[in-house]
Design an enzyme around this catalytic site. Structure first.
Site, short mmCIF file in Angstrom:
data_model
loop_
_atom_site.label_atom_id
_atom_site.label_comp_id
_atom_site.label_asym_id
_atom_site.label_seq_id
_atom_site.Cartn_x
_atom_site.Cartn_y
_atom_site.Cartn_z
N CYS A 11 32.73 36.92 40.11
CA CYS A 11 31.84 36.40 39.07
C CYS A 11 30.52 36.05 39.76
O CYS A 11 30.38 36.23 40.96
CB CYS A 11 32.46 35.23 38.30
N CYS A 85 29.54 39.43 35.98
CA CYS A 85 28.53 39.67 37.03
C CYS A 85 27.70 40.92 36.76
O CYS A 85 26.82 41.25 37.53
CB CYS A 85 29.16 39.71 38.41
N CYS A 89 28.03 44.21 40.83
CA CYS A 89 29.23 44.63 41.55
C CYS A 89 29.14 46.11 41.92
O CYS A 89 28.96 46.95 41.06
CB CYS A 89 30.46 44.40 40.68
#
Length: 135
Positions: A11, A85, A89
């Protein structure tokens, strides 16, 4: 002996959702699954309300620290579970990715965080079932 499946929870701040998920997975799966967590912009410390909510169910995450998301962490994981996120990522071929749409516990009261905690547990139980029967 086969390698353990590895799960990375990501996150933004690695202070709430991903820490609770890592705590649940470690608690429920024991040593059957390797657990990691990280954040794209880690906070200085874990959300104290998340710590409190997990303590209520007998899981102590006080010793955990938010960590920065690295390419190595993603490459070393079989499953990458993101929680808000977005595009931070990295994506690698051959990895299993899931995006869990969960409310952010930041600045939430304990009642709201308990709901998030319990939703994470339900998702973790399903995840464990898929990882332990697939091997």
């Amino acid at each position: 002996m086969p390698l353990l499946p590895s799960v990375l929870f990501v996150c933004v701040h690695n202070a709430g959702r991903s820490q609770m998920a890592a705590g649940w997975l470690s608690h429920l799966a024991g040593d059957r699954i390797e657990v990691r967590s990280a954040g794209s912009r880690p906070a200085a410390e874990i959300n104290p309300v998340a710590v409190q909510a997990m303590r209520e169910v007998g899981i102590d995450i006080t010793g955990h620290q938010p960590k920065i998301l690295t390419v190595d962490a993603v490459e070393g994981s079989d499953v990458v579970i993101t929680m808000g996120c977005g595009d931070a990522c990295p994506i690698f071929p051959g990895k299993r990715y899931e995006d869990w749409a969960l409310a952010d516990p930041a600045r939430q009261d304990i009642e709201a965080v308990r709901i998030i905690r319990d939703e994470i547990r339900e998702r973790i139980e399903k995840l464990i079932a898929t990882l332990t029967t697939a091997r």
